[in-house]
Design a protein around this motif. Structure first.
Motif, PDB file in Angstrom:
ATOM      1  N   UNK A 533      -8.134  12.601   2.933  1.00  0.00           N
ATOM      2  CA  UNK A 533      -9.468  13.158   4.135  1.00  0.00           C
ATOM      3  C   UNK A 533      -9.719  11.941   5.148  1.00  0.00           C
ATOM      4  N   UNK A 534      -9.643  13.067   6.422  1.00  0.00           N
ATOM      5  CA  UNK A 534     -10.022  12.514   7.186  1.00  0.00           C
ATOM      6  C   UNK A 534     -11.035  11.741   8.094  1.00  0.00           C
ATOM      7  N   UNK A 535     -12.697  11.825   7.221  1.00  0.00           N
ATOM      8  CA  UNK A 535     -13.714  10.909   7.350  1.00  0.00           C
ATOM      9  C   UNK A 535     -13.279   9.428   7.488  1.00  0.00           C
ATOM     10  N   UNK A 536     -12.486   8.956   5.970  1.00  0.00           N
ATOM     11  CA  UNK A 536     -11.984   7.463   5.350  1.00  0.00           C
ATOM     12  C   UNK A 536     -10.771   7.692   5.785  1.00  0.00           C
ATOM     13  N   UNK A 537      -9.813   8.412   6.640  1.00  0.00           N
ATOM     14  CA  UNK A 537      -8.833   7.990   6.981  1.00  0.00           C
ATOM     15  C   UNK A 537      -7.971   7.471   6.163  1.00  0.00           C
ATOM     16  N   UNK A 538      -7.301   8.233   4.733  1.00  0.00           N
ATOM     17  CA  UNK A 538      -6.354   8.103   4.084  1.00  0.00           C
ATOM     18  C   UNK A 538      -5.868   9.528   2.864  1.00  0.00           C
ATOM     19  N   UNK A 539      -4.764   9.470   2.608  1.00  0.00           N
ATOM     20  CA  UNK A 539      -4.354  10.591   1.617  1.00  0.00           C
ATOM     21  C   UNK A 539      -4.891  10.539  -0.013  1.00  0.00           C
ATOM     22  N   UNK A 540      -5.484  11.534  -0.473  1.00  0.00           N
ATOM     23  CA  UNK A 540      -5.652  11.350  -1.696  1.00  0.00           C
ATOM     24  C   UNK A 540      -5.154  12.152  -2.619  1.00  0.00           C
ATOM     25  N   UNK A 541      -4.009  12.919  -2.309  1.00  0.00           N
ATOM     26  CA  UNK A 541      -3.302  13.673  -3.068  1.00  0.00           C
ATOM     27  C   UNK A 541      -1.874  13.614  -2.193  1.00  0.00           C
ATOM     28  N   UNK A 542      -0.895  13.832  -3.429  1.00  0.00           N
ATOM     29  CA  UNK A 542       0.944  13.572  -2.207  1.00  0.00           C
ATOM     30  C   UNK A 542       1.232  14.663  -3.973  1.00  0.00           C
ATOM     31  N   UNK A 543       2.025  15.713  -3.517  1.00  0.00           N
ATOM     32  CA  UNK A 543       2.607  16.153  -4.656  1.00  0.00           C
ATOM     33  C   UNK A 543       4.206  15.089  -4.859  1.00  0.00           C
ATOM     34  N   UNK A 544       4.926  15.565  -6.043  1.00  0.00           N
ATOM     35  CA  UNK A 544       6.495  15.282  -6.737  1.00  0.00           C
ATOM     36  C   UNK A 544       7.286  15.102  -5.689  1.00  0.00           C
ATOM     37  N   UNK A 545       7.238  15.859  -5.012  1.00  0.00           N
ATOM     38  CA  UNK A 545       7.906  16.156  -3.954  1.00  0.00           C
ATOM     39  C   UNK A 545       8.130  15.099  -2.884  1.00  0.00           C
ATOM     40  N   UNK A 546       7.291  14.534  -2.661  1.00  0.00           N
ATOM     41  CA  UNK A 546       7.006  13.591  -1.751  1.00  0.00           C
ATOM     42  C   UNK A 546       7.786  12.361  -2.215  1.00  0.00           C
ATOM     43  N   UNK A 547       7.397  12.135  -3.099  1.00  0.00           N
ATOM     44  CA  UNK A 547       8.585  11.142  -3.882  1.00  0.00           C
ATOM     45  C   UNK A 547       9.808  10.355  -4.032  1.00  0.00           C
ATOM     46  N   UNK A 548      10.598  12.626  -4.057  1.00  0.00           N
ATOM     47  CA  UNK A 548      11.947  12.613  -4.670  1.00  0.00           C
ATOM     48  C   UNK A 548      13.119  13.185  -3.344  1.00  0.00           C
ATOM     49  N   UNK A 549      12.290  13.112  -2.035  1.00  0.00           N
ATOM     50  CA  UNK A 549      12.841  13.586  -0.805  1.00  0.00           C
ATOM     51  C   UNK A 549      12.651  11.923   0.052  1.00  0.00           C
ATOM     52  N   UNK A 550      10.947  11.334  -0.252  1.00  0.00           N
ATOM     53  CA  UNK A 550      11.294  10.783   0.930  1.00  0.00           C
ATOM     54  C   UNK A 550      11.735   8.915   0.217  1.00  0.00           C
ATOM     55  N   UNK A 554       5.735   4.629  -6.666  1.00  0.00           N
ATOM     56  CA  UNK A 554       4.147   4.698  -7.216  1.00  0.00           C
ATOM     57  C   UNK A 554       3.323   3.374  -6.368  1.00  0.00           C
ATOM     58  N   UNK A 555       3.999   1.934  -6.140  1.00  0.00           N
ATOM     59  CA  UNK A 555       3.223   1.736  -5.630  1.00  0.00           C
ATOM     60  C   UNK A 555       2.882   1.864  -3.402  1.00  0.00           C
ATOM     61  N   UNK A 556       3.975   2.156  -3.003  1.00  0.00           N
ATOM     62  CA  UNK A 556       3.807   2.818  -1.924  1.00  0.00           C
ATOM     63  C   UNK A 556       3.007   3.917  -1.912  1.00  0.00           C
ATOM     64  N   UNK A 557       2.760   4.741  -2.137  1.00  0.00           N
ATOM     65  CA  UNK A 557       1.774   5.716  -2.441  1.00  0.00           C
ATOM     66  C   UNK A 557       0.413   5.364  -1.908  1.00  0.00           C
ATOM     67  N   UNK A 558       0.328   4.176  -3.673  1.00  0.00           N
ATOM     68  CA  UNK A 558      -0.897   4.015  -3.360  1.00  0.00           C
ATOM     69  C   UNK A 558      -1.597   3.198  -1.784  1.00  0.00           C
TER      70      UNK A 558
END
Length: 683
Positions: A533-550, A554-558
Motif C-alpha cells: 500500500x504505497x499511500x500508507x507506506x506498508x506491506x499488506x500481504x507477504x507469501x510464505x516463501x518470504x519466511x522460508x528464504x529470508x 511472523x513478528x518481523x512481518x507484523x
C-alpha cells in the motif's frame, strides 16, 4: 622378519642417524613449502596452470578463505587422504572421518582454535585410509593484505609415516636394551639371593635373636594393619559426614563443638571454622528466633543440664528430640534435631543430627489453608447448587442448543423443548427413540461405533460433527458434545448437547475454497509475492516463501506491515527503490516495472533480487493505491559471477608466490604468460 646381525646399540645409532637425515629432509621440504605461501592478489591466471604446478609438489596444498570456504585443493589430496577433491570442497568436514578415532577429539579441539579466528599450531596426526594408518604433518599460514586484514589461509600436509615407523623401530630397540638390562639385574638378584642363603646359614647359630626379631616384626605388622584399619574407619567416617544431607555435629565433654559437616553449615549459614570450638549452649542461643532473647541464666541452666545428662542420665534416651523454629544466616527456618550420647573408649560425646523441615512446615501450613478454603468452597458450592437447580429449568428453556439425556443403549430419556424449533420434532416424538434415528444415513454407522466405544469409558468427553434430517426433510449440520456420566449416582446418563452449526459449516467451506484458490496461486508463482500500500507506506500481504528464504519471523512481518521495511534494503540501493515508488504514482495499469536490488536476510546476509511490479488497485480518485510485487532470488547467479573472478585472482596470487620461474605457451610455442618471478628475472 628383520635378521639382527648387528648389536642393538649399533642399530640404535644407525636409526638415530637416519632419523636425523629424515628430519633435515622434512625441514627442507617445509622451508620450500613456506616459500610458496606468500600471496598477493593482482592479476588473472588459468586454474589449469596452477593444477599442473601443484601436481609436481611433494605436499598437499589447500587454500581457503577466513570464512572456511575452500578455494583450491591440490590433486594429490585424494592420494594422501582417500577423499575425492570435489567431495572435500563441498564438505570439508569429511576430513574428520579419516582422522584416527584415537586422535579425533584432540584434533577437533585444535580445529576449534581456527574457528575462533586464531592460527592453528603445527600438528602431527594419524589418519586411517582404506584400513592403513598414516602419519601426516599439517601446517597452516595466514596471508594478510596491506591493511593487515586476513584474506587467505594456506594449509599444507606432508606424509611422515616413514619417519614415524623409524621412531617406532628405534623405540623397539630401546625396549630390547631395557629387557637385557632387566635380565642382567635378575641375574644379579639371583646371585644376591645365593649370598643371602649363605648369610642365613651363618646366622642360624643365633636362633634366639632371630625369634625375637620375628616377634618384633609381627608386632610391627599388626600395628600397621591396625593403623590402616583406623585410617579406613576415619576415611569412612569423614566421607559419611561429607555425603550426608542431614546436619551432623559432635560435642565433647567440655561442651565444645569438635566436628560438623557441610550440611550443618548449609542449614545454619555458618562455616565449619566458625562453629568448631564454640560452646553448644552459645550455638543454641545463636540459633534462637529473633523474637526470643536467651538470658545468661538460661544458658547456665542448659550448661548444667548438658553435664548432668553426659555424666548420669545418658541411659534414659536422647538428650533432645524436637521440632523448633531457629534463626539462621539464611533467615528463619524450622528444624528437627536429635541429640544422643556417643562413646569411643573412655571418651564421651554428644552427637546431634539436624534436618531442615522448613519446606515441610510450609507445605503443612499451605495444606491447612487449602483444607479451610476447601471447606468454605464446598459450603458455597452447596448453596450455589441449590440455586442452580432452580435456575437450570429456566436456562434450558432459553438455551438454543438441544440438550438430551440418553442411557447406555442410546435411548433418549429427556430432551429439551428447543428440539421442536431446531428439527420440527416434538419432545413427545423424540422420547424413547435414539439420536441415531434422525442422523443422516451416511453418518449413522460411524456415530454408532463411536457411541458404544464412548459409553464403555465413564467420565470421558467427546465431540462429533454430523448431520441430522429434520422433520421437513431438510439437512442440518450439527456439532454433538457428549459427556459420559453413567457412573454419576444422580444422573446415570450420557449428557448430549446438539448445536446447529449449519451456517458456520457453510462459511467454513466457502472460506476454505477461497483459501485453496489463493494458495494455488502462491504455489505457482516463483519467488516472493508482496502487496504494498504505497499511500500508507506498508506491506499488506507477504507469501510464505518470504519466511522460508529470508528467515524472518511472523513478528518481523507484523512490523513490515506497519511500516515499509526500508531497513532490509542495501543502503546503496535505497535511492533506486525510492525512485521506483515515485514511478508507481504515474504508472498505467499495463506498465510492468523491473529492477534489481539487494535485501538483507534474518542473519545479515545480502541477497540479490529481480523485481517485476505493476498497479494492483486504485482509490476512488483514480490514484494508485496498491502495487503487486513479484521478486525472484538471483543471488546464485551474482555469486557465481563473483566466484569466477575471485578464483582467477586467487590462482594468479598462488602462482606468483612460487619461488621458481613459471611460464606457459600455446600449441604453437608462443608465450601466453608467466609468473612474477619469471618476469622479474627476465626483466
Amino acid at each position: 622378519m628383520m635378521v639382527m646381525d648387528i648389536s642393538p646399540e649399533q642399530r640404535i645409532k644407525e636409526l638415530e642417524e637416519e632419523n636425523r637425515l629424515l628430519q633435515e629432509t622434512i625441514e627442507s621440504c617445509m622451508r620450500q613449502k613456506e616459500d610458496a605461501e606468500t600471496i598477493l592478489l593482482d592479476e588473472k591466471i588459468d586454474r589449469d596452470i596452477l593444477m599442473n604446478i601443484a601436481e609436481n609438489l611433494d605436499h598437499v596444498i589447500v587454500l581457503w578463505t577466513p570464512f572456511l570456504k575452500t578455494l583450491f585443493v591440490s590433486p594429490n589430496f585424494e592420494k594422501l587422504y582417500g577423499i575425492p577433491v570435489e567431495k572435500y570442497k563441498k564438505n570439508p568436514f569429511l576430513f574428520f572421518k579419516v582422522v584416527h578415532p584415537a586422535d579425533r577429539l584432540w584434533f577437533f579441539k585444535q580445529t576449534t582454535v581456527r574457528l575462533k579466528n586464531q592460527p592453528m599450531e603445527d600438528v602431527q596426526v594419524r589418519i586411517l585410509v582404506n584400513g592403513e594408518v598414516r602419519w601426516v604433518w599439517i601446517k597452516e599460514k595466514r596471508i594478510y593484505n596491506s591493511h593487515g586484514k586476513h584474506i587467505l589461509t594456506i594449509g599444507t600436509s606432508t606424509d611422515i609415516t616413514h619417519f614415524k615407523k623409524i621412531q617406532e623401530e628405534l623405540e623397539s630397540f630401546r625396549n630390547q636394551l631395557e629387557q637385557k638390562v632387566k635380565e642382567r639385574t635378575e641375574e644379579y638378584l639371583k646371585l644376591n639371593e645365593e649370598y643371602e642363603t649363605l648369610n642365613e646359614e651363618l646366622r642360624s647359630s643365633n636362633e634366639e635373636l632371630q625369634a625375637s626379631n620375628e616377634q618384633l616384626k609381627q608386632e610391627i605388622e599388626n600395628r600397621i594393619i591396625l593403623q590402616r584399619l583406623l585410617e579406613s574407619s576415619e576415611a569412612k567416617y569423614r566421607n559419611f559426614l561429607k555425603q550426608s544431607t542431614e546436619g551432623i555435629m559432635l560435642v565433647n565433654r567440655e561442651g565444645r563443638i569438635v566436628e560438623c559437616n557441610a550440611a550443618m553449615s548449609a542449614i545454619t549459614g555458618y562455616s565449619a571454622a566458625e562453629l568448631i570450638g564454640m560452646y553448644v549452649w552459645d550455638f543454641d542461643a545463636m540459633l534462637a528466633p529473633q523474637s526470643i532473647n536467651i538470658s545468661e541464666k538460661e544458658k547456665k541452666d542448659f550448661q548444667k543440664g548438658f553435664f548432668q545428662y553426659l555424666n548420669e542420665k545418658y541411659k534414659e534416651g536422647p538428650l533432645i528430640h524436637e521440632e523448633v523454629e531457629v534463626h539462621t544466616l539464611h533467615g528463619e527456618k524450622y528444624i528437627r534435631r536429635v541429640a544422643f550420647p556417643v562413646f569411643t573408649g573412655e571418651e564421651r560425646y554428644i552427637g546431634t543430627v539436624v534436618w531442615d523441615i522448613t519446606q515441610k512446615k510450609k507445605n503443612e501450613e499451605e495444606l491447612e489453608k487449602y483444607r479451610k478454603h476447601l471447606e468454605k468452597v464446598i459450603e458455597e458450592r452447596t448453596q450455589a447448587l441449590v440455586r442452580s437447580e432452580e435456575q437450570l429449568a429456566r436456562i434450558i428453556r432459553q438455551i438454543e442448543d438441544v440438550i438430551l439425556l440418553v442411557d447406555e443403549k442410546g435411548v433418549i430419556n429427556y430432551i429439551s423443548p428447543t428440539v421442536e424449533q431446531k428439527s420440527g420434532y416434538t419432545q413427545q416424538e423424540m422420547i424413547g427413540k435414539t439420536i441415531l434415528d434422525i442422523l443422516h444415513p451416511d453418518d449413522v454407522e460411524v456415530a454408532r461405533q463411536r457411541f458404544f466405544a464412548f459409553v464403555a469409558k465413564p467420565g470421558e468427553k467427546s465431540v462429533l460433527n454430523s448431520r441430522i434430517i429434520c422433520k421437513d426433510g431438510t439437512i442440518r449440520h450439527v456439532e454433538i458434545h457428549s459427556n459420559n456420566l453413567l457412573n454419576n449416582p444422580v444422573l446415570k446418563a450420557v449428557v448430549v448437547t446438539v448445536r446447529d452449526v449449519t451456517e458456520r459449516e457453510q462459511a467454513r467451506i466457502q472460506l476454505q475454497s477461497q483459501k485453496d484458490f489463493i494458495e494455488s496461486i502462491n504455489r505457482t508463482i516463483p519467488g516472493f509475492v508482496l502487496l504494498i500500500n504505497i499511500k500508507e507506506n506498508k506491506v499488506t500481504f507477504i507469501n510464505e516463501d518470504f519466511y522460508a528464504k529470508l528467515g524472518y519471523t511472523e513478528e518481523d512481518i507484523k512490523k513490515f506491515r506497519q511500516s515499509f521495511p526500508h531497513q532490509i534494503f542495501h543502503p546503496d540501493d535505497l535511492s533506486r527503490v525510492r525512485s521506483i515508488f515515485s514511478a508507481y504514482a504515474t504508472a498505467s495499469d499495463k506498465d510492468i516495472i523491473e529492477n534489481d536490488y539487494r535485501l538483507r536476510d534474518k542473519i545479515g546476509r545480502w541477497r540479490y533480487f529481480h523485481e517485476w511490479s505493476c498497479v494492483f488497485s486504485r482509490d476512488e480518485e483514480g490514484n494508485v493505491k496498491e502495487v503487486l510485487v513479484i521478486m525472484q532470488d538471483i543471488s546464485k547467479q551474482k555469486i557465481a559471477e563473483q566466484e569466477v573472478l575471485t578464483s582467477r585472482n586467487m590462482m594468479r596470487l598462488v602462482l606468483d608466490t612460487i619461488p621458481v620461474r613459471v611460464f606457459w605457451k600455446d600449441r604453437n610455442s608462443r608465450y601466453l604468460g608467466c609468473n612474477k618471478v619469471f618476469a622479474e628475472d627476465g626483466g
